[in-house]
Design a protein around this motif. Structure first.
Motif, PDB file in Angstrom:
ATOM      1  N   UNK A   1      13.792  -6.754  -7.315  1.00 19.08           N
ATOM      2  CA  UNK A   1      12.495  -7.734  -5.924  1.00 19.08           C
ATOM      3  C   UNK A   1      12.453  -6.674  -4.892  1.00 19.08           C
ATOM      4  N   UNK A   2      10.252  -6.643  -4.883  1.00 17.37           N
ATOM      5  CA  UNK A   2      10.109  -5.691  -4.225  1.00 17.37           C
ATOM      6  C   UNK A   2      10.697  -6.225  -2.697  1.00 17.37           C
ATOM      7  N   UNK A   3      10.794  -5.499  -1.680  1.00 18.56           N
ATOM      8  CA  UNK A   3      10.486  -6.063  -0.127  1.00 18.56           C
ATOM      9  C   UNK A   3       9.385  -6.187   0.307  1.00 18.56           C
ATOM     10  N   UNK A   4       8.846  -5.038  -0.047  1.00 20.02           N
ATOM     11  CA  UNK A   4       7.174  -5.204   0.791  1.00 20.02           C
ATOM     12  C   UNK A   4       6.074  -6.032   0.424  1.00 20.02           C
ATOM     13  N   UNK A   5       5.253  -7.042   1.094  1.00 21.70           N
ATOM     14  CA  UNK A   5       4.477  -7.482   0.511  1.00 21.70           C
ATOM     15  C   UNK A   5       3.035  -7.492   0.207  1.00 21.70           C
ATOM     16  N   UNK A   6       2.903  -7.424  -0.779  1.00 19.03           N
ATOM     17  CA  UNK A   6       2.003  -6.591  -1.624  1.00 19.03           C
ATOM     18  C   UNK A   6       1.356  -7.556  -2.882  1.00 19.03           C
ATOM     19  N   UNK A   7      -0.108  -7.110  -2.524  1.00 23.09           N
ATOM     20  CA  UNK A   7      -1.701  -7.686  -2.686  1.00 23.09           C
ATOM     21  C   UNK A   7      -1.455  -8.131  -4.255  1.00 23.09           C
ATOM     22  N   UNK A   8      -1.706  -9.141  -5.161  1.00 22.34           N
ATOM     23  CA  UNK A   8      -2.252  -9.452  -6.937  1.00 22.34           C
ATOM     24  C   UNK A   8      -2.798  -8.205  -7.041  1.00 22.34           C
ATOM     25  N   UNK A   9      -2.538  -7.721  -8.123  1.00 22.67           N
ATOM     26  CA  UNK A   9      -3.077  -6.832  -8.802  1.00 22.67           C
ATOM     27  C   UNK A   9      -4.927  -6.798  -9.379  1.00 22.67           C
ATOM     28  N   UNK A  10      -5.194  -7.739  -9.646  1.00 16.96           N
ATOM     29  CA  UNK A  10      -6.247  -8.514  -9.881  1.00 16.96           C
ATOM     30  C   UNK A  10      -6.919  -7.906  -8.791  1.00 16.96           C
TER      31      UNK A  10
ATOM     32  N   UNK B   1      -1.632  -2.113  -1.994  1.00 24.30           N
ATOM     33  CA  UNK B   1      -0.704  -2.297  -2.802  1.00 24.30           C
ATOM     34  C   UNK B   1      -0.125  -3.175  -1.200  1.00 24.30           C
ATOM     35  N   UNK B   2      -0.315  -2.711  -0.438  1.00 23.10           N
ATOM     36  CA  UNK B   2       1.028  -2.932   1.242  1.00 23.10           C
ATOM     37  C   UNK B   2       2.301  -2.387   0.498  1.00 23.10           C
ATOM     38  N   UNK B   3       2.663  -1.186   0.255  1.00 20.14           N
ATOM     39  CA  UNK B   3       3.564  -0.234   0.177  1.00 20.14           C
ATOM     40  C   UNK B   3       3.984   0.145   1.213  1.00 20.14           C
ATOM     41  N   UNK B   4       5.121   0.909   1.751  1.00 23.60           N
ATOM     42  CA  UNK B   4       5.483   1.515   2.811  1.00 23.60           C
ATOM     43  C   UNK B   4       6.059   2.924   2.687  1.00 23.60           C
ATOM     44  N   UNK B   5       6.257   3.158   0.977  1.00 23.17           N
ATOM     45  CA  UNK B   5       6.847   4.340   0.924  1.00 23.17           C
ATOM     46  C   UNK B   5       6.635   4.810  -1.090  1.00 23.17           C
ATOM     47  N   UNK B   6       6.723   5.547  -1.461  1.00 24.93           N
ATOM     48  CA  UNK B   6       6.772   5.821  -2.504  1.00 24.93           C
ATOM     49  C   UNK B   6       7.455   5.101  -3.849  1.00 24.93           C
ATOM     50  N   UNK B   7       8.320   5.661  -3.016  1.00 24.27           N
ATOM     51  CA  UNK B   7       9.740   4.484  -3.905  1.00 24.27           C
ATOM     52  C   UNK B   7       9.464   3.663  -4.417  1.00 24.27           C
TER      53      UNK B   7
ATOM     54  N   UNK C   1      -4.035  16.194  -2.378  1.00 23.72           N
ATOM     55  CA  UNK C   1      -4.938  15.668  -2.290  1.00 23.72           C
ATOM     56  C   UNK C   1      -3.737  14.443  -3.557  1.00 23.72           C
ATOM     57  N   UNK C   2      -2.704  15.238  -4.060  1.00 16.13           N
ATOM     58  CA  UNK C   2      -2.018  14.012  -4.721  1.00 16.13           C
ATOM     59  C   UNK C   2      -1.276  13.064  -3.723  1.00 16.13           C
ATOM     60  N   UNK C   3      -0.669  13.576  -2.817  1.00 16.29           N
ATOM     61  CA  UNK C   3      -0.221  12.653  -1.218  1.00 16.29           C
ATOM     62  C   UNK C   3      -1.177  11.799  -0.547  1.00 16.29           C
ATOM     63  N   UNK C   4      -2.550  12.079  -0.848  1.00 12.36           N
ATOM     64  CA  UNK C   4      -4.324  11.142  -0.526  1.00 12.36           C
ATOM     65  C   UNK C   4      -3.865  10.031  -1.455  1.00 12.36           C
ATOM     66  N   UNK C   5      -3.754  10.028  -2.735  1.00 13.34           N
ATOM     67  CA  UNK C   5      -4.136   9.490  -3.608  1.00 13.34           C
ATOM     68  C   UNK C   5      -3.056   8.173  -3.399  1.00 13.34           C
ATOM     69  N   UNK C   6      -1.426   8.546  -3.678  1.00  9.54           N
ATOM     70  CA  UNK C   6      -0.651   7.877  -3.381  1.00  9.54           C
ATOM     71  C   UNK C   6      -1.025   7.116  -1.900  1.00  9.54           C
ATOM     72  N   UNK C   7      -0.908   7.798  -1.431  1.00 10.22           N
ATOM     73  CA  UNK C   7      -1.373   6.774   0.340  1.00 10.22           C
ATOM     74  C   UNK C   7      -2.139   5.779   0.336  1.00 10.22           C
ATOM     75  N   UNK C   8      -3.360   6.373  -0.297  1.00  4.14           N
ATOM     76  CA  UNK C   8      -4.347   4.959  -0.551  1.00  4.14           C
ATOM     77  C   UNK C   8      -3.826   3.713  -0.863  1.00  4.14           C
ATOM     78  N   UNK C   9      -3.308   4.301  -2.995  1.00  6.59           N
ATOM     79  CA  UNK C   9      -2.396   3.748  -3.741  1.00  6.59           C
ATOM     80  C   UNK C   9      -1.912   2.570  -2.442  1.00  6.59           C
ATOM     81  N   UNK C  10      -0.617   3.347  -1.748  1.00  7.14           N
ATOM     82  CA  UNK C  10       0.417   2.376  -0.469  1.00  7.14           C
ATOM     83  C   UNK C  10      -0.497   1.573  -0.124  1.00  7.14           C
ATOM     84  N   UNK C  11      -1.021   2.089   0.818  1.00  8.25           N
ATOM     85  CA  UNK C  11      -2.390   1.329   1.369  1.00  8.25           C
ATOM     86  C   UNK C  11      -2.812  -0.043   0.633  1.00  8.25           C
TER      87      UNK C  11
END
Length: 148
Positions: A1-10, A56-62, A44-54
Motif C-alpha cells: 500500500x502506498x503511504x503518500x496521498x496521490x491524485x488519480x492518474x486520469x 502525483x503527490x509523492x515525497x520520494x523517488x522510491x 534534467x532527469x532529477x527535474x523531470x522526476x521531481x515534477x512527476x513526484x509533485x
C-alpha cells in the motif's frame, strides 16, 4: 500500500520525457544512468522526476517508482519482445561503444579464488605484452646501430 496521498492518474499528464524518466527510475536506474540512456543531463532527469513526484503527490523517488510498477506496469503487462531491461541495454551499449563498464561498476560474482586467478592472468598477460614491446624496441635500436 502506498503511504503518500496521490491524485488519480486520469487528472495527471506527464510529458513523454517525464514518463520515460519515471519508467527508468522504476527499473532501478540512477539519475546518471537515466541521463546517459536518454542523452540529457542528470539534473534534467532529477527535474523531470521531481515534477512527476509533485504532480502525483509523492515525497520520494522510491514511492513514485513503486507506484509506477504497481499501476502502470501491471496494466501494460510485461513486453514479450523485451528480453533485456533498459539498464542491461544501456550497459551493453556502453561496453560496446567505450569498452568500459558503467560508473560504479557491476557486481562481481566471482569467488576469491576466481578473482586471484583472474588477476594472475591479467598480470601474466601484461608482463608478456611489456616484454614483447621492450624486445621490439631494443631490436629496432640494434638494427639502427648496425646501419650506422
Amino acid at each position: 500500500m502506498l503511504d503518500e496521498v496521490h491524485r488519480p492518474v486520469e487528472d495527471i499528464r506527464l510529458t513523454a520525457r517525464q514518463a520515460d524518466c519515471v519508467a527508468l527510475v522504476a527499473q532501478g536506474l540512477s539519475s546518471k544512468e537515466i541521463a546517459r540512456e536518454l542523452g540529457i543531463a542528470p539534473s534534467t532527469v532529477d527535474n523531470h522526476i521531481a515534477i512527476a513526484m509533485h504532480q502525483y503527490g509523492f515525497t520520494n523517488r522510491n514511492a513514485v517508482a513503486r507506484w509506477y510498477r504497481e499501476t502502470v506496469e501491471s496494466k501494460q503487462g510485461p513486453d514479450p519482445r523485451a528480453s533485456a531491461t533498459a539498464a542491461e541495454i544501456s550497459l551493453i551499449r556502453r561496453e560496446l561503444l567505450l569498452g568500459t563498464p558503467p560508473l560504479g561498476g557491476i557486481r562481481n560474482s566471482l569467488s576469491v579464488k576466481e578473482r586471484i586467478v583472474s588477476v594472475a592472468q591479467v598480470s601474466i598477460l601484461s608482463i608478456m605484452a611489456t616484454s614483447a614491446a621492450v624486445t621490439f624496441v631494443l631490436g629496432l635500436i640494434f638494427l639502427l646501430k648496425l646501419r650506422m
